[in-house]
Design an enzyme around this catalytic site. Structure first.
Site, PDB file in Angstrom:
ATOM      1  N   THR A   1       0.822  -1.207   0.000  1.00 52.53           N
ATOM      2  CA  THR A   1       0.000   0.000   0.000  1.00 52.53           C
ATOM      3  C   THR A   1       0.858   1.260   0.000  1.00 52.53           C
ATOM      4  OG1 THR A   1      -1.788  -1.161   1.139  1.00 52.53           O
ATOM      5  CG2 THR A   1      -1.804   1.243   1.265  1.00 52.53           C
ATOM      6  N   GLU A   2       1.896   1.261   0.801  1.00 53.47           N
ATOM      7  CA  GLU A   2       2.719   2.460   0.961  1.00 53.47           C
ATOM      8  C   GLU A   2       3.599   2.751  -0.254  1.00 53.47           C
ATOM      9  OE1 GLU A   2       2.751   4.828   3.096  1.00 53.47           O
ATOM     10  OE2 GLU A   2       1.662   4.046   4.809  1.00 53.47           O
TER      11      GLU A   2
END
Length: 187
Positions: free
Chosen positions: A61-62
């Site tokens: 996600t990051e």
């Protein structure tokens, strides 16, 4: 007779394709949800009592597994940490070490600091992944303030709602990603 054989061959091929689809779909999904940096993830998952699949969810996600990722607010590395958070964590984790903010581009340092911070968030918010994810994204001060409001927390310990669009979207991404990793690789 030719038409019958042709139909039979088509049915056979259809069966082969249908039987092959789940493994092919699974392989495609595993490429979309990889487990890169496995040794580092396993090491820091054990050290900080974290589920490795949750760590993969945060990294995906990051940064999309790009160790050189830099956000618009200058968060860096695989687990996208800002300098302010890094300096605070370094005062707790890296005492006596010569680790700089730029070192977060190193997968080892990014995963180490990111896992430590994730561990602290989970401890602070009683293991609730959604609340911890909100804190990882928006900071403890923001989450603590929301916990004081009944419309966002029924118990004052966990968030039941995420009022800010970016926070809401982030928590949804983390929880959906974690669910997919768990589905693909087991709990």
């Amino acid at each position: 007779m030719k038409k019958f054989l042709k139909t039979l061959v088509l049915l056979f091929l259809l069966c082969v394709v249908l039987l092959a689809l789940p493994p092919v779909r699974r392989q495609v999904e595993q490429r979309l949800y990889p487990r890169k940096y496995n040794d580092l993830v396993e090491q820091y998952a054990a050290e900080y009592d974290l589920d490795p699949l949750l760590i993969y969810s945060f990294i995906r996600t990051e940064s999309g597994f790009d160790p050189g990722a830099t956000s618009s607010v200058d968060a860096r590395g695989l687990m996208q940490m800002t300098e302010e958070t890094f300096l605070w964590l370094r005062s707790k984790l890296g005492l006596g070490e010569e680790v700089s903010f730029g070192d977060l581009y190193d997968p080892d340092e990014s995963i180490r600091f990111g896992c430590y911070y994730l561990h602290l968030c989970l401890v602070r918010y009683n293991g609730d992944i959604s609340t911890a994810a909100a804190a990882y994204h928006s900071g403890w001060g923001t989450v603590d303030a929301l916990l004081q409001k009944e419309e966002h927390s029924e118990d004052g310990l966990t968030l039941s709602g995420f009022p800010y669009n970016q926070m809401h979207h982030y928590v949804e991404k983390i929880t959906a990603c974690y669910a997919k990793y768990t589905e693909l690789y087991g709990a």
